[in-house]
Design a protein around this motif. Structure first.
Motif, PDB file in Angstrom:
ATOM      1  N   TYR A  49      34.172  38.300  49.612  1.00 50.07           N
ATOM      2  CA  TYR A  49      34.013  37.520  48.531  1.00 50.07           C
ATOM      3  C   TYR A  49      32.930  38.158  47.747  1.00 50.07           C
ATOM      4  O   TYR A  49      32.743  38.152  46.545  1.00 50.07           O
TER       5      TYR A  49
ATOM      6  N   ALA B  20      25.844  39.930  54.102  1.00 56.56           N
ATOM      7  CA  ALA B  20      26.683  38.917  53.374  1.00 56.56           C
ATOM      8  C   ALA B  20      25.627  38.051  52.364  1.00 56.56           C
ATOM      9  O   ALA B  20      25.778  37.884  51.234  1.00 56.56           O
TER      10      ALA B  20
ATOM     11  N   LYS C 143      33.674  36.227  53.815  1.00 51.62           N
ATOM     12  CA  LYS C 143      32.335  36.166  53.118  1.00 51.62           C
ATOM     13  C   LYS C 143      31.928  37.465  52.410  1.00 51.62           C
ATOM     14  O   LYS C 143      31.516  37.785  51.539  1.00 51.62           O
TER      15      LYS C 143
ATOM     16  N   GLU D 295      24.982  38.140  48.533  1.00 50.02           N
ATOM     17  CA  GLU D 295      24.956  36.980  47.341  1.00 50.02           C
ATOM     18  C   GLU D 295      23.724  37.005  46.637  1.00 50.02           C
ATOM     19  O   GLU D 295      23.829  36.575  45.443  1.00 50.02           O
TER      20      GLU D 295
END
Length: 326
Positions: free
Chosen positions: A160, A33, A157, A37
């Motif tokens: 996303y 995750a 997460k 990002e």
């Protein structure tokens, strides 16, 4: 999609997640995750990493231009990395919809909504976002608005980051998918139904399909929840366990569905896809009743062959297309 491209995409996620996992002393999925990002923002965001590690990560990130990849290429590479992470420390609720099924559901959604210029979608148990983004990626240039609900922080997460990297706009809610949702009714609900008992007996009281005593079945409650958040005439696509219609309470579920919706289709997936016939699943397609909505003359009932058997699949797809023409 070429194998090397998929390998390179997976390798980018995997190598950088491993580097980060080592230094941050976290799980592989948490590291994944974080690295996703970074890829989305185009730089290393974790201040606690050493300069050496930051340089190592930047070197890996520069090997592949993520912005030049197609949405499906990113989804599949990310999915492989998630699957690796799930094998390491899988919880029962961390299961992913197999790729062939996710893409086939995308095809079905496209067929049933072909008359709509734009659609709104909801997945009340979005998990890592793999099913919903696969469905969205298969809708061509159709305008879409999507919502996803997930109670697990880490899965939200991942969903996303998954949506961001694929540039798919999804509004995510980190909450119980069976609580009151801040979502207007949608055209399409898609869900890989969470199977098992729902622990919150107090909230289950709000559902007609609750158990008379003891814990209620989550898979029943999610069907009811899906129908609550579907517009009249809207469609629901549930990946459901085959045993669901063999359970003692199945009659009650059938009655409930008949009150609110028409069964448009039941497509049984090939048994070869599942480790054991007890885990076998089907795709249930419902249409919510509404003004001008009519029951189909006959539902689309199909036993799907193995997805790798191209000849048999072509024949079945021909039959499915004929059904839609009718």
């Amino acid at each position: 999609m070429s194998i090397t491209k998929l390998e390179n995409t997976f390798s980018l996620f995997d190598t950088t997640a491993n580097i980060m996992q080592e230094e941050l002393q976290c799980t592989y999925l948490e590291a994944l995750a974080e690295t996703a990002e970074n890829l989305f923002h185009g730089n290393v965001l974790q201040e606690e990493l050493s300069e050496v590690t930051k340089r190592r990560l930047e070197k890996e990130y520069n090997k592949l231009n993520i912005n030049a990849l197609q949405k499906e290429e990113i989804r599949k590479g990310f999915q492989l990395a998630i699957l690796k992470g799930m094998k390491e420390g899988v919880q029962a609720n961390h299961q992913m919809t197999p790729d062939a099924i996710a893409m086939f559901m995308g095809y079905l959604v496209g067929k049933f909504t072909s008359h709509l210029p734009q659609i709104s979608l909801l997945d009340p148990a979005i998990g890592t976002g793999n099913l919903l983004t696969a469905v969205m990626n298969h809708q061509g240039n159709k305008k879409q608005e999507a919502f996803g609900v997930e109670v697990d922080d880490l899965l939200v997460k991942l969903a996303y980051n998954n949506a961001n990297l694929q540039e798919q706009s999804i509004s995510l809610f980190n909450q119980d998918g069976l609580s009151n949702l801040f979502v207007e009714p949608v055209d399409v609900v898609v869900s890989d139904l969470p199977v098992g008992y729902y622990p919150d007996d107090q909230n289950a009281e709000n559902f007609k399909l609750r158990a008379a005593e003891g814990h209620s079945y989550a898979h029943y409650l999610f069907i009811e929840q899906g129908l609550r958040y579907t517009k009249p005439g809207g469609y629901l696509f549930f990946l459901m366990p085959n045993f669901m219609f063999e359970e003692e309470e199945a009659k009650i579920v059938n009655e409930f569905i008949k009150e609110d919706a028409y069964i448009q289709g039941l497509l049984q997936l090939p048994l070869s896809m599942f480790q054991h016939k007890n885990y076998a699943k089907s795709i249930l397609v419902l249409q919510k009743k509404g003004i001008g909505v009519q029951s189909p003359k006959e539902a689309l009932l199909v036993n799907l062959p193995s997805f790798s058997n191209l000849q048999a699949m072509e024949k079945i797809m021909g039959q499915i297309n004929k059904w839609f023409e009718k």
